[in-house]
Design an enzyme around this catalytic site. Structure first.
Site, PDB file in Angstrom:
ATOM      1  N   SER A  82      25.568  11.878 -27.829  1.00 61.58           N
ATOM      2  CA  SER A  82      25.292  13.447 -28.001  1.00 61.58           C
ATOM      3  C   SER A  82      26.787  14.222 -28.493  1.00 61.58           C
ATOM      4  O   SER A  82      26.718  15.635 -28.812  1.00 61.58           O
ATOM      5  CB  SER A  82      25.359  14.080 -26.652  1.00 61.58           C
ATOM      6  N   LYS A 123      33.848  19.543 -26.606  1.00 60.40           N
ATOM      7  CA  LYS A 123      32.689  19.450 -26.791  1.00 60.40           C
ATOM      8  C   LYS A 123      32.238  20.788 -25.864  1.00 60.40           C
ATOM      9  O   LYS A 123      32.825  20.863 -24.833  1.00 60.40           O
ATOM     10  CB  LYS A 123      32.145  18.302 -25.976  1.00 60.40           C
ATOM     11  N   SER A 176      27.509   8.532 -25.556  1.00 61.44           N
ATOM     12  CA  SER A 176      27.652   9.800 -26.285  1.00 61.44           C
ATOM     13  C   SER A 176      28.989  10.000 -26.669  1.00 61.44           C
ATOM     14  O   SER A 176      29.251  10.842 -27.468  1.00 61.44           O
ATOM     15  CB  SER A 176      27.304  11.271 -25.354  1.00 61.44           C
TER      16      SER A 176
HETATM   17  N1  GLN Z   1      21.689   8.887 -25.672  1.00 63.13           N
HETATM   18  C1  GLN Z   1      21.782   9.145 -24.209  1.00 63.13           C
HETATM   19  C2  GLN Z   1      20.879  10.028 -23.689  1.00 63.13           C
HETATM   20  O1  GLN Z   1      20.065  10.718 -24.590  1.00 63.13           O
HETATM   21  C3  GLN Z   1      23.133   9.275 -23.780  1.00 63.13           C
HETATM   22  C4  GLN Z   1      23.504  10.686 -23.795  1.00 63.13           C
HETATM   23  C5  GLN Z   1      24.897  10.574 -23.514  1.00 63.13           C
HETATM   24  O2  GLN Z   1      25.719   9.860 -23.297  1.00 63.13           O
HETATM   25  N2  GLN Z   1      25.185  12.035 -22.790  1.00 63.13           N
HETATM   26  O3  GLN Z   1      20.570  10.314 -22.899  1.00 63.13           O
END
Ligand code: GLN
Length: 486
Positions: free
Chosen positions: A151, A76, A175
């Site tokens: 994400s 990532k 994410s």
């Molecule tokens: N969807 C969540 C957010 O927008 C979690 C994101 C993540 O786990 N990095 O913060």
């Protein structure tokens, strides 16, 4: 070959049936051919990858190979990798080349894994759909009109489309698990502190945790074996002896107590997703497990609490991007303050700006007690709910996301709808627990559904055992998106 799990690939590589260079070329050619339609990668470097592959071949020839030696992977794009662009999918860091390796990058490198590229993501890991990327949305290989989740959507899409056998991700609120669920891949978020955050660009430091994607529970165990373990460079890295996450895979499930949180099986859960999850739980019972209803009474508070704590930490962490030290600097400005303002306004996308505004607000004088402190207290209650649940069960099972993958654009104009994607994943992060997602069926439109398993602290090996035993009895994890399979 591109459909293989990590142990299957390792058998070919280490049995002299294929070289890492051949395997790496195969995946690079798939990326070249298939990624333009998916946008899963921000950077691919064939030259670096092939050099690493040849080094891996030399190690294999010298009899020094480990289980991941010679296997292509992707990171990532928020893991710093020396000499690689590390963008966080932000204009702010669009051209930033890291001068050092993250712990995770270093460990996988040392294991002999071959880094082929850096994957697309929501900007600074803020999002659930991968639409918040400066480099454009990632598309779900199961249906390119739909999101892959976020994400870590690029890593999930890349593994689902068989562009790499495994990849890393981070999970601050879901994410890793949510994109794994939406793309039919396996993803693990370990216990907070199990994998060092050194060199992982910070979003919300008390919630961020690195983890991995693969095609099977065993793949995840192998990735964890390389990534996990104490690192003095992360002050929250937990000092525990290195463990073999594969150690319990072969144990049968007889006697296992599976907790089903009653708050996870309500009208919020789409019926097609619920049906797949219930069928998976039935399979666990057939394999000898017993089920017990448990309760997480503060479940409904998790999303609101997260959206106080995560933005608060983000506003502090992202203050370092000021146009001075690194990252984007506005071309024109009147004075120093104007330079800060313009650089940040230009460098950050709308969701990141929204989080910084919310975070600064909840931390400001007069609001700190009402929002931030209150949220921390509720966070404690949520952790307490899990502690009580784990007195009655060994592992918790439930859904990962409330629906299958949704169309690109469907939720992007409504932040609250988007935030609810993480209804079932966020409580795990708030408590610091480990969780994973494994494919457990196809729901509406023939799209994948994930089963979430939540373990007690540092009980990853047991979660992986449950997932592996489930995968010995079922083949949902073997299903590739139409057109991307062998
Ligand atoms: N969807 C969540 C957010 O927008 C979690 C994101 C993540 O786990 N990095 O913060």
């Amino acid at each position: 070959m591109f459909d293989h799990t990590l142990p299957e690939l390792a058998a070919l590589l280490h049995g002299g049936k294929a070289s890492s260079e051949e395997v790496t070329r195969l995946f690079l050619s798939r990326i070249e051919r298939l990624d333009p339609a998916l946008n899963a990668f921000i950077t691919v470097d064939a030259h670096k990858a092939l050099a690493a592959a040849r080094a891996a071949d030399a190690r294999i020839a010298a009899g020094e190979a480990g289980p991941l030696t010679g296997i292509p992977i992707a990171h990532k794009d928020l893991f710093c990798a020396k000499g690689w662009k590390t963008t966080c999918a932000s204009r702010m860091l669009a051209d930033w080349v890291s001068p050092y390796d993250a712990h995770v990058v270093e460990r996988l490198d040392r294991a002999g894994a071959v880094l082929v590229g850096k994957t697309n993501m929501d900007e600074f890991a803020m999002g659930s759909s991968n639409e918040n990327s400066h480099f454009g949305p990632v598309r779900n290989p199961w249906d390119t009109a739909r999101v892959p989740g976020g994400s870590s959507g690029g890593s999930a899409a890349a593994v689902a489309a068989r562009l790499v056998p495994a990849a890393t991700g981070t999970d601050t609120g879901g994410s890793i698990r949510q994109p794994a669920s939406l793309t039919g891949t396996c993803g693990i978020r370990p216990t907070y502190g199990a994998v060092s955050r050194y060199g992982m660009v910070a979003f919300a430091s008390s919630l961020d945790q690195g983890g991995a994607f693969g095609k099977s529970a065993e793949d995840l165990a192998l990735m964890m074996n390389a990534m996990g373990g104490f690192d003095a460079r992360d002050s929250t890295s937990v000092e525990r002896p290195a463990e073999d996450y594969r150690r319990d895979l072969a144990k049968p499930l007889a006697g296992l107590r599976v907790g089903l949180p009653k708050e996870y099986f309500t009208a919020d859960l789409a019926p097609d997703v619920g049906a797949c999850v219930i069928a998976a739980v039935d399979e666990l019972r057939r394999l000898g497990a017993t089920t017990v209803e448990v309760s997480l009474p503060n479940q409904a508070l998790a999303v609101p609490v997260y959206y106080v704590i995560a933005p608060a930490e983000a506003s502090s962490n992202l203050s370092r991007f000021d146009g001075v030290r690194y990252g984007h600097r506005a071309a024109q400005y009147a004075d120093l303050n104007d330079m800060y303002r313009r650089s940040r306004a230009e460098g950050f996308g709308p969701e990141v700006r929204r989080r910084i505004l919310v975070g600064t607000y909840v931390l400001s004088h007069g609001y700190y007690d009402a929002y931030y402190l209150q949220a921390q207290k509720v966070r404690r209650l949520i952790a307490g709910d899990f502690a009580r649940a784990f007195a009655a069960c060994d592992v918790i099972a439930g859904p990962v996301a409330p629906t299958v993958a949704f169309p690109i654009g469907e939720k992007s104009s409504d932040p609250v709808q988007m935030y609810l994607e993480d209804l079932y994943t966020i409580p795990v992060n708030l408590a610091g627990l480990p969780g994973l997602s494994v494919p457990c069926g196809l729901g509406a439109h023939g799209l994948p559904v994930g089963l979430q398993l939540i373990g007690d602290y540092f009980d990853e090996a047991r979660m992986l055992q449950v997932a592996h035993q489930y995968q010995l009895a079922t083949d949902w994890h073997r299903k590739a998106p139409p057109g991307y399979g062998a």
